[in-house]
Structures are given as structure tokens and as C-alpha cells.
Motif scaffolding. Structure first.
Motif, PDB file in Angstrom:
ATOM      1  N   CYS A 335      -7.532   5.492  32.649  1.00  0.00           N
ATOM      2  CA  CYS A 335      -6.096   5.739  32.817  1.00  0.00           C
ATOM      3  C   CYS A 335      -5.551   6.532  31.628  1.00  0.00           C
ATOM      4  O   CYS A 335      -4.788   7.488  31.800  1.00  0.00           O
ATOM      5  N   TYR A 410       3.898   0.963  35.866  1.00  0.00           N
ATOM      6  CA  TYR A 410       2.562   0.697  36.396  1.00  0.00           C
ATOM      7  C   TYR A 410       1.640   0.089  35.343  1.00  0.00           C
ATOM      8  O   TYR A 410       0.558  -0.401  35.680  1.00  0.00           O
ATOM      9  N   TYR A 415      -1.500  -3.510  38.423  1.00  0.00           N
ATOM     10  CA  TYR A 415      -1.981  -2.129  38.620  1.00  0.00           C
ATOM     11  C   TYR A 415      -3.459  -2.016  38.231  1.00  0.00           C
ATOM     12  O   TYR A 415      -4.262  -1.421  38.959  1.00  0.00           O
ATOM     13  N   ILE A 440       1.030  -3.622  44.701  1.00  0.00           N
ATOM     14  CA  ILE A 440       0.771  -2.306  44.101  1.00  0.00           C
ATOM     15  C   ILE A 440       0.156  -1.380  45.147  1.00  0.00           C
ATOM     16  O   ILE A 440       0.516  -0.194  45.246  1.00  0.00           O
ATOM     17  N   THR A 444       1.688   2.218  46.343  1.00  0.00           N
ATOM     18  CA  THR A 444       0.980   3.508  46.291  1.00  0.00           C
ATOM     19  C   THR A 444       0.824   4.083  47.688  1.00  0.00           C
ATOM     20  O   THR A 444       0.844   5.310  47.866  1.00  0.00           O
TER      21      THR A 444
END
Length: 452
Positions: A335, A410, A415, A440, A444
Motif C-alpha cells: 500500500c 481506508y 481495509y 469495505i 469498493t
């Protein structure tokens, strides 16, 4: 977003259970090298301490720091050969010093830079007000009579180290060939020395340090308390801060000691937090950095990832399994690479990847490939070769990894649980976490519909 239904949380499939020993084989191979590495480190450290003791004998303002257990502890965890910091304490009464924060600091720069002033009413600081390290203030209205200048301190310390090395070699206080004054290099406001210990060469960065009581607000935050032993943050905060040279005129807060104490605290908890860090550091060295041939992520980058992962996954069951522990760090690392932002753990506004000179796109591809098919990087012997398993992720995962860049909300356990499930390693049975993860997914999914 790919997928139309939230699948049931992944449990370990038979072929995944078969590869668990592969992770443990890899960890055992790392640990088998730990003892000789630590012995090499201790020999090198003893050589350097002998030199620093002589420097102290020449100038008592510079004090040898013998509390080096944290450095040895981290060296044992590492496979990488990045330089190690060695602090030389300035024996000044820090209560007689005033931290003057610079207005030139920009938001996002991390710890503010500052000047160290000597208060006018201070007494007994004559040795710290000599021309070799001190600059007299030109303003009569200042609270301080002048400032301790880091650039001058470094020059004095460098001369002391050269003289100390020559003395120790002449009197055979250090092994022949272990250290040479010619290896002393200045740069980036530290002094770099290479020490030979056996066949290994270890580079140390010698850094002058002023210890000062000073608040670090992040250590008082409720978020950090989730992932660390009770009371540890208060004990770490009581240490104060270390001030190290930032440039020729200014000092800055060094968080190295504080972060090392936090890492040490994680080692007191049950589970595989530190084991998984050792594995990723080894993979980083051998696979992502090509055996240290390429510029890449450092141990400090990976240490920061583990600290964040420990707050995002505070439950003991998150770290009970070795493979799952590695993936908890991997989803955070991916990430951060996808968003090109690795927040400093104590100063989150500071991005550790900014101006790093790293090719983050290439590193992301390497880390994603490992996360998808780790087996080839974990094989340390021909007997570990086995059939290739299909990739664990699809092409849509990078879009998911970039979500915190546009929406910081997030950055939550739910997440990252969702990402773990994408990698087929979410094995938590807690109903509340499963429900939050499914929320979550719906979020999305809705976003994907709106963008299509």
C-alpha cells in the motif's frame, strides 16, 4: 473493481498448508547465521569503543555510550549490511540548553530542525563556550549567550577520531588492519568508519548526540497503545529525545532510539512479528536489492512497516502464524509503495519515501511478485523445489492498494483485512472484523460501479 460478490474469508487450503514449512526453513536458515554475525558485530563494536575511549581521554566533553544492547539486537535481526549508528554523547547539562525551533521547517519535513542555545544564566558551561564548538550570539536581547554549532562539533570529533585511531594502532590496542584513519569519511552530518571483523566489514556512522527532555506527541496517542505492551510508551517517552546534527548550523530530533525501543517492545509479545521482519529483510537483500547491488529499501523502511502493521493488527492471533505475519507487513508495504507514501511512525506527516531516490515502480513490482508467488524467493536449496502455484492475486489489486492515497479513512484494520483476504491469507474468525471487512468490500464495489 473486480469481483461482484464478497467471498467467504479465506482459510488455509491444503497446498497452502504444505508450504508452511518453506517459510520455517527460510527462517531457520536466517537464524543459523545469527550467532556468527553477532560475534562479528561484537568484535567490531569493541574495536570502535576502544577508539572512542581514547577520544574521550583526549577530550572529556565527548562521552562513550556503552548502552548498545538495542543495536546488537537489531543487527541480529538483519541480513542487510546498511551502516549502523553509534552515538557519542555530549556531556553537557541539557537543562542549561534552550531548543530554538527553526521557522524554516516546512510541513511534512518531519522533526523540526532547531538551534541549541546556552542560556545566559547557565553556569559551569565554560567547556561548551569555546570557539571550537560555540558561536557567540550577536543579539543582546537573546535569552542565550550563544549556540553550540553542530558543524564545529563534527570537526572536533573527526580530529579526535583520527588521533585516537593513530594512538590505538601505535600501541596495538586494536587488531592490525581492523581500522584505518583513511576510512573515516564525513558527509550527511555524520562520520563514517569501516571496521574489519573477521572476513566481515561493518560500517558505523559516528554521530554526536545531545540528550534533552522533550515531548513526542505520537507516543502519547491512543492509536499506538493498541499494538504495544501496556506502559511501554510512557517509559519510552520518559527518555526524552536525541538531538543530532541536521546541517552545519542546526540540530534535529533523531527518532532512532525511540523506534528501536518500540521494536524491542514488540519482541516481548508472543507471535512472529520479529521473525517476519527478518524474513522480509532477507528477501529484500537477496531478491529486491540483488544481493545489495542495487539501491533499495532499507531495514529502517521495513522496521517502520512492521510498527504500522502492529498497530493495524493488534490482536495476538494476527501474529500467531509465520506466513500470516509476513503478509500483514506485505499488505502495508505494498500500500505504501502503491501510494508512494510511507509515513514516519512518530511523525506521520513525514513521508520516508519522498526524495529517497528509489525507483518505487520497480520495487512495487518486485514486492507484488513476491506476495503473489513467494515460493521461488524462499527456496534456499534444490531440495525445496516444487511445483509452481498460481498467483494469489489478480491485476485489480494495485487499484485497491492506492485507495488510501485519495481517502485516508481506508488506513484501517478492516481495509488491510480486505487486502489479506485478496492474498488468501485472512484466517481470523472474529465476526466483527469479518463484518467490517465485508463493509469495505461493499464500499469498493460501489466505487467500482460509479467509475465504470
Amino acid at each position: 473493481m473486480p469481483g461482484s460478490e464478497m467471498p467467504a474469508p479465506c482459510v488455509f487450503a491444503p497446498d497452502m498448508a504444505e508450504q508452511v514449512p518453506l517459510w520455517h526453513h527460510y527462517l531457520l536458515a536466517i537464524q543459523s547465521r545469527e550467532s556468527p554475525r553477532v560475534q562479528d558485530y561484537q568484535r567490531a563494536e569493541n574495536i570502535l569503543l576502544t577508539v572512542l575511549e581514547r577520544a574521550h581521554a583526549l577530550d572529556s566533553r565527548f562521552i562513550v555510550d556503552y548502552s548498545r544492547d538495542l543495536e546488537a539486537f537489531q543487527f541480529a535481526l538483519r541480513s542487510s549490511e546498511d551502516p549502523l549508528d553509534v552515538e557519542v554523547l555530549l556531556g553537557v547539562d541539557s537543562e542549561a540548553l534552550l531548543i530554538e525551533e527553526s521557522e524554516a521547517s516546512e510541513p511534512g519535513d518531519g522533526p523540526a530542525i532547531c538551534r541549541l542555545g546556552v542560556l545566559k544564566e547557565a553556569s559551569g558551561l565554560g567547556p561548551w563556550m569555546t570557539d571550537d564548538i560555540f558561536s557567540v550570539s550577536s543579539e543582546d536581547r537573546d535569552k542565550c549567550s550563544g549556540h553550540i554549532i553542530p558543524g564545529k562539533v563534527l570537526c572536533v570529533l573527526k580530529d579526535l577520531l583520527v588521533a585516537a585511531i593513530v594512538h590505538c594502532k601505535h600501541h596495538r590496542l586494536i587488531p592490525p588492519g581492523s581500522l584505518n584513519a583513511a576510512s573515516l569519511k564525513g558527509g550527511q552530518m555524520r562520520l563514517s568508519l569501516q571496521v574489519s571483523s573477521g572476513w566481515r566489514k561493518i560500517r558505523f556512522n559516528v554521530v554526536p548526540v545531545v540528550k534533552k527532555k522533550h515531548r513526542v506527541p505520537a507516543l502519547e496517542g491512543a492509536l499506538l497503545k493498541l499494538g504495544f505492551p501496556e506502559g511501554i510508551l510512557r517509559r519510552i517517552a520518559s527518555h526524552g529525545v536525541d538531538l543530532v546534527p541536521a546541517n552545519a548550523q542546526h540540530w534535529r530530533i533523531s527518532t532512532g532510539y525511540l523506534l528501536s525501543r518500540l521494536l524491542d517492545a514488540l519482541g516481548s509479545l508472543p507471535g512472529h512479528r520479529l521473525d517476519s521482519l527478518s524474513i522480509l529483510d532477507r528477501v529484500n537483500l537477496e531478491s529486491w536489492r540483488g544481493g545489495s547491488q542495487n539501491h533499495g529499501l532499507t531495514f529502517d523502511h521495513l522496521k517502520t512497516v512492521l510498527l504500522w502493521a502492529s498497530t493495524l493488527f493488534p490482536a495476538p492471533e494476527d501474529w500467531a502464524d509465520l506466513q500470516g505475519s509476513v503478509y500483514r507487513q506485505l499488505v502495508v508495504l505494498l500500500c505504501c509503495l502503491a501510494t508512494r507514501n510511507l509515513p514516519h511512525f512518530l511523525y506521520p506527516e513525514c513521508n520516508l519515501l519522498q526524495d529517497s531516490g528509489l525507483d518505487l515502480g520497480i520495487i512495487y513490482q518486485q514486492v507484488e511478485h513476491f506476495a503473489s508467488q513467494p515460493e521461488e524467493s524462499l527456496r534456499i536449496h534444490v531440495t525445496h523445489l516444487g511445483h509452481s502455484r498460481p498467483p494469489r492475486i489478480d491485476n485489480g489489486v494495485k487499484a485497491l492498494l492506492q485507495l488510501p492515497a485519495s481517502d485516508p479513512t481506508y488506513w484501517t484494520t478492516a481495509y488491510f483485512d480486505f487486502l489479506l483476504d485478496k492474498f488468501q491469507v485472512f484466517n481470523i474468525q472474529d465476526k466483527d472484523r469479518i463484518s467490517a471487512m465485508q463493509n469495505i468490500f461493499q464500499k469498493t464495489k460501489t466505487m467500482g460501479s460509479e467509475n465504470s
